[in-house]
Motif scaffolding. Structure first.
Motif, PDB file in Angstrom:
ATOM      1  N   TYR A  50       5.628 -12.458  -3.789  1.00  0.00           N
ATOM      2  CA  TYR A  50       5.057 -13.210  -2.670  1.00  0.00           C
ATOM      3  C   TYR A  50       5.343 -14.694  -2.820  1.00  0.00           C
ATOM      4  CZ  TYR A  50       1.506 -15.196   0.435  1.00  0.00           C
ATOM      5  OH  TYR A  50       0.858 -15.910   1.400  1.00  0.00           O
ATOM      6  N   ILE A  70      14.325  -6.486  -2.399  1.00  0.00           N
ATOM      7  CA  ILE A  70      14.025  -5.244  -1.678  1.00  0.00           C
ATOM      8  C   ILE A  70      13.867  -4.084  -2.664  1.00  0.00           C
ATOM      9  CG2 ILE A  70      14.866  -3.669   0.095  1.00  0.00           C
ATOM     10  CD1 ILE A  70      14.406  -6.259   1.390  1.00  0.00           C
ATOM     11  N   LYS A  73      10.618  -4.592  -4.714  1.00  0.00           N
ATOM     12  CA  LYS A  73       9.367  -4.462  -3.967  1.00  0.00           C
ATOM     13  C   LYS A  73       9.058  -3.014  -3.609  1.00  0.00           C
ATOM     14  CE  LYS A  73       9.388  -9.115  -2.059  1.00  0.00           C
ATOM     15  NZ  LYS A  73       9.767  -9.956  -0.913  1.00  0.00           N
ATOM     16  N   LYS A 102       6.894   0.392   4.119  1.00  0.00           N
ATOM     17  CA  LYS A 102       7.290   0.633   2.737  1.00  0.00           C
ATOM     18  C   LYS A 102       8.456   1.604   2.660  1.00  0.00           C
ATOM     19  CE  LYS A 102       3.748  -1.731   1.103  1.00  0.00           C
ATOM     20  NZ  LYS A 102       3.877  -3.004   0.393  1.00  0.00           N
TER      21      LYS A 102
ATOM     22  N   GLU B  98       0.487 -11.289   3.174  1.00  0.00           N
ATOM     23  CA  GLU B  98       0.794 -10.841   1.809  1.00  0.00           C
ATOM     24  C   GLU B  98       1.380  -9.435   1.818  1.00  0.00           C
ATOM     25  OE1 GLU B  98      -1.353 -12.023  -1.605  1.00  0.00           O
ATOM     26  OE2 GLU B  98      -2.907 -13.012  -0.447  1.00  0.00           O
ATOM     27  N   LEU B  99       0.902  -8.619   2.756  1.00  0.00           N
ATOM     28  CA  LEU B  99       1.466  -7.277   2.882  1.00  0.00           C
ATOM     29  C   LEU B  99       2.921  -7.371   3.347  1.00  0.00           C
ATOM     30  CD1 LEU B  99       1.315  -4.174   3.129  1.00  0.00           C
ATOM     31  CD2 LEU B  99       0.405  -4.500   5.432  1.00  0.00           C
ATOM     32  N   LEU B 100       3.167  -8.186   4.368  1.00  0.00           N
ATOM     33  CA  LEU B 100       4.525  -8.288   4.912  1.00  0.00           C
ATOM     34  C   LEU B 100       5.490  -8.841   3.870  1.00  0.00           C
ATOM     35  CD1 LEU B 100       3.882  -9.633   8.527  1.00  0.00           C
ATOM     36  CD2 LEU B 100       4.230  -7.290   7.760  1.00  0.00           C
ATOM     37  N   LYS B 101       5.017  -9.853   3.130  1.00  0.00           N
ATOM     38  CA  LYS B 101       5.940 -10.520   2.214  1.00  0.00           C
ATOM     39  C   LYS B 101       6.162  -9.756   0.924  1.00  0.00           C
ATOM     40  CE  LYS B 101       6.239 -14.942   1.643  1.00  0.00           C
ATOM     41  NZ  LYS B 101       5.889 -16.368   1.416  1.00  0.00           N
ATOM     42  N   THR B 102       5.305  -8.771   0.621  1.00  0.00           N
ATOM     43  CA  THR B 102       5.519  -8.008  -0.609  1.00  0.00           C
ATOM     44  C   THR B 102       6.045  -6.611  -0.302  1.00  0.00           C
ATOM     45  OG1 THR B 102       3.213  -7.295  -0.624  1.00  0.00           O
ATOM     46  CG2 THR B 102       3.736  -9.259  -1.881  1.00  0.00           C
ATOM     47  N   SER B 103       6.390  -6.369   0.961  1.00  0.00           N
ATOM     48  CA  SER B 103       6.989  -5.086   1.315  1.00  0.00           C
ATOM     49  C   SER B 103       8.505  -5.214   1.274  1.00  0.00           C
ATOM     50  CB  SER B 103       6.544  -4.675   2.730  1.00  0.00           C
ATOM     51  OG  SER B 103       5.173  -4.357   2.718  1.00  0.00           O
ATOM     52  N   PRO B 104       9.179  -4.070   1.092  1.00  0.00           N
ATOM     53  CA  PRO B 104      10.645  -4.135   1.020  1.00  0.00           C
ATOM     54  C   PRO B 104      11.270  -4.381   2.391  1.00  0.00           C
ATOM     55  CG  PRO B 104       9.888  -1.877   0.811  1.00  0.00           C
ATOM     56  CD  PRO B 104       8.673  -2.720   0.849  1.00  0.00           C
ATOM     57  N   VAL B 105      11.021  -5.563   2.924  1.00  0.00           N
ATOM     58  CA  VAL B 105      11.527  -5.925   4.245  1.00  0.00           C
ATOM     59  C   VAL B 105      12.176  -7.299   4.123  1.00  0.00           C
ATOM     60  CG1 VAL B 105      10.874  -6.236   6.651  1.00  0.00           C
ATOM     61  CG2 VAL B 105       9.450  -4.848   5.175  1.00  0.00           C
TER      62      VAL B 105
END
Lengths: 318, 251
Positions: A50, A70, A73, A102, B98-105
Motif C-alpha cells: 500500500y 501484481i 499482492k 482478487k 486500502e483494499l483497492l491498492k493492495t489488490s492485484p490490480v
C-alpha cells in the motif's frame, strides 16, 4: 514465506520505520506488538504494497513486491485497521466484488464466498447491508474479505480493536483456526493477546525493532527485575523504613495513599522478597492490605527491553 | 482487463443502490427539458413574427439546437462535479482505498474503471438530452451532421470534466472540498475566454485556448477541428494519467 529486509519509511524529517528486518516461516502466527504510533501500521502497509518504502525490500514467497506488485499482492490478504467495506453494499455483493478484484476464477467465486462466509460466521447476514451491521460483524466481513482468495499470507492490523471482550475472543479463535492454512501477521498493543494467539512476537517501538522472541521468553525477560506493590495500614515513613530494611530490596518508592493507608512500589533485585516483605509489615504491627507484582505497561516493557544489553535481543530468532 | 470491468460494475452498483444517480438523472431531465421548452417557444414565437415581417427563413439549428447544446453544457458543468466528487474522496475517507491498492490490480485499471463508470453516467444524461433533440428532428429539418458533431462535443467536454474531477477527488478525503474545487475549476475553464473581450496578444490567446467554451463552440456549429479534439483528449488523458500517478504516491 515473508522476508522483510531493512525496511525504512521516512515522512519528511521523521523516521516512521527505521531499518526493520525479519522473516516469517510458512504457517507461523506472528504478532507485531507495540504502542500506538510505534510504526506497526506503517510497516504492514509497506508489506502489503500500500505504501512504497523509502528504503528496503519486502519479498513474499520470494517475490519482491516493488518489482512484481501484481504477483505478490495475489498472495496477500489484508485487513486494515478499518475494515475496507462499502457500507451501501450487501455482504454478499461486497464479497463477490472482492473475489473478482482478487482475480478468483469466475466459476470458483460462489464456492469461495460461501466458504469465507461459513468460516467467519456470516451466513445469517449475507443479504444485509453492511452499513447496518454491528461493529463485530463488520470486522468479520473484513476478515472474510482478507481470506476470500485463500492467500498464503494474512496481514491483520489490530483485528480485535474496538470489539467487546466476547467478540475479540471469537476473533482470536478464528485467527488461530486460520493458522493451519495461512501464515498470519497481526498487530496488537495488548501483550496478553499476542501471548494467546502467537508463537512469536515482534516488538516495535518508535519505528525500531526492539525484540523478536516467543511470548514465554519475553514474559520471563520482562520479569527479571521484580516490582511489587505493597499496601499497608500504618504510618507511611515507618513502613517505608521497614520495607527498605528487608534484604534484597533495592528501592522503595511511596505511591498514592491516605486515610492511614500507605502504598509503596518496591523494587527487588534477584531474590523473591514477597515473604520477607509480608513478614516485615506484620512484624511492625501494621496491617498488610495488598502485596502483588506490578504489571508492567507495554511502554515499560519496551524500556526494559531496550535497556537490556544487545545480545539479549538475539535468542528466539530463527 | 477484467479488473477494469470489476471496478466499473462496482461503481455502477454504488450509484444505483443510493438515490444519487437517480436524482442527477431526474434533475437533468427537468432542467434540460425546461431549456428545450423555452428555446422552442422562443423559436415558435419568432417564426410567427418573422412570417409577418418578411424576415429570411429561420434556422432550427442555430436558434434552437445551438443554444440548447450550450445550456446542456452548462448543466453538465453543475452536475458533473457532484458525480466525480465522491469517486476517490469516499474511498480515501472510508479506507476502502486500502483494499483497492493492495489488490492485484494495476492503478491505471482502477482509474480507467472509475472514469468509464462516470462516463457511462454521462452517456445516460446525453441519451436523455437526445430525447429532446429527437423531437426537433421529427418535426423540423435540422442539419443532422451538426447534431452528431454537437453530441461528440458534449461527450468530449463532459469527459474532460470527469477526468479533471477524478483528479481533484484523488487529492482530498473530503467530498465537499473535492466538489467545490472541481466546480470552481470548471467555471474558470468555462469563462476563460472572456479575457479576449478586453485584451489581446499572447496572454488572451492562451486564455482563449484554455477555455473549454471556445473549443465547444465549434462542435455546436458542426465543425470538428483536430485542434479541439486534441484539446479535449489531452485533458482526458492528462487528467487520468495524473490521477494514476497521484494514487501511486499518495499515502
Amino acid at each position: 514465506m515473508l522476508e522483510v529486509v531493512h525496511l525504512t519509511k521516512q515522512y519528511g524529517p521523521k523516521l516512521a520505520v527505521n531499518g526493520i528486518s525479519f522473516s516469517v516461516k510458512k504457517g507461523e502466527i506472528v504478532a507485531f506488538l507495540g504502542p500506538n504510533g510505534a510504526g506497526k501500521t506503517t510497516t504492514m502497509r509497506m508489506i502489503t504494497g500500500y505504501l512504497p518504502p523509502t528504503a528496503g525490500e519486502v519479498r513474499i514467497e520470494g517475490i519482491p513486491i516493488r518489482q512484481k506488485p501484481i504477483e505478490a499482492k495475489r498472495r496477500i490478504g489484508y485487513l486494515p485497521e478499518l475494515p475496507p467495506v462499502y457500507p451501501e453494499m450487501t455482504v454478499e455483493d461486497y464479497l463477490h466484488f472482492v473475489a473478482r478484484l482478487k482475480q478468483v476464477p469466475g466459476r470458483e467465486i460462489k464456492a469461495r464466498v460461501e466458504r469465507a462466509c461459513a468460516r467467519c460466521a456470516l451466513a445469517d447476514v449475507r443479504r444485509r447491508i453492511i452499513g447496518r451491521l454491528s461493529k463485530g460483524y463488520r470486522q468479520r466481513v473484513g476478515l472474510a474479505q482478507a481470506i476470500l482468495h485463500e492467500p498464503g499470507l494474512l496481514i491483520l492490523d489490530e483485528p480485535t480493536a474496538g470489539l467487546d471482550p466476547r467478540q475479540s475472543n471469537e476473533t482470536r479463535e478464528l485467527i488461530r483456526s486460520l493458522a493451519g492454512e495461512h501464515t498470519v501477521i497481526l498487530s496488537t498493543h495488548i501483550l496478553s493477546e499476542a501471548a494467546q494467539v502467537c508463537e512469536r512476537v515482534i516488538i516495535i517501538n518508535r519505528g525500531e525493532l526492539v525484540a523478536v522472541d516467543s511470548p514465554e521468553n519475553l514474559a520471563r525477560r520482562v520479569k527479571n527485575t521484580d516490582t511489587l506493590l505493597v499496601e499497608a495500614r500504618g504510618p507511611a515513613e515507618a513502613v517505608a523504613r521497614a520495607l527498605g530494611a528487608v534484604p534484597g530490596v533495592a528501592a522503595v518508592a511511596p505511591r498514592a495513599g491516605g486515610d492511614g493507608v500507605a502504598q509503596f512500589q518496591v523494587e527487588a533485585k534477584g531474590a523473591d522478597v514477597r515473604e520477607a516483605l509480608a513478614r516485615a509489615v506484620v512484624n511492625g504491627g501494621w496491617g498488610l492490605l495488598e502485596l502483588k507484582p506490578v504489571e508492567l505497561s507495554l511502554e515499560e516493557i519496551f524500556l526494559n527491553l531496550t535497556a537490556a544489553p544487545a545480545p539479549a535481543a538475539a535468542p528466539g530468532r530463527p | 482487463m477484467s479488473s477494469l470491468w470489476t471496478i466499473v460494475r462496482k461503481e455502477w452498483k454504488l450509484y444505483f443502490v443510493t438515490p444519487a444517480a437517480y436524482v442527477v438523472l431526474a434533475l437533468f431531465a427537468v432542467i434540460a427539458g425546461f431549456f428545450f421548452y423555452s428555446m422552442l417557444a422562443m423559436y415558435v414565437m419568432q417564426s410567427l413574427g418573422g412570417g409577418m415581417f418578411g424576415q429570411g427563413s429561420l434556422d432550427v439549428n442555430s436558434q434552437v439546437l445551438q443554444p440548447l447544446f450550450f445550456d446542456i453544457g452548462i448543466t453538465l458543468l453543475f452536475l458533473l462535479p457532484m458525480i466525480t466528487m465522491r469517486t476517490y474522496s469516499e474511498e480515501l475517507r472510508s479506507g476502502t482505498i486500502e483494499l483497492l491498492k493492495t489488490s492485484p490490480v494495476r492503478r491505471m485499471e482502477v482509474v480507467l474503471g472509475k472514469f468509464l463508470a462516470t462516463f457511462g453516467l454521462l452517456i445516460l444524461l446525453l441519451i436523455i438530452a437526445a430525447g429532446y433533440v429527437l423531437i426537433v428532428v421529427h418535426y423540423g429539418k435540422p442539419d443532422l451532421g451538426a447534431l452528431w458533431a454537437a453530441f461528440l462535443g458534449l461527450l468530449l467536454m463532459g469527459g474532460s470534466f470527469l477526468a479533471l474531477g477524478l483528479l481533484i477527488s484523488s487529492f482530498t478525503r473530503n467530498q465537499i472540498v473535492a466538489g467545490v474545487v472541481t466546480f470552481a475549476l470548471f467555471l474558470l475553464l468555462w469563462v476563460a475566454n472572456w479575457v479576449t473581450a478586453y485584451g489581446s496578444g499572447t496572454i488572451s490567446g492562451i486564455f482563449s485556448y484554455l477555455s473549454i467554451t471556445s473549443h465547444f463552440q465549434n462542435f455546436t456549429q458542426g465543425l470538428i477541428d483536430v485542434k479541439d479534439l486534441i484539446y479535449y483528449l489531452s485533458l482526458i488523458v492528462g487528467g487520468l494519467f495524473l490521477t494514476a500517478r497521484r494514487m501511486e504516491l499518495a499515502e
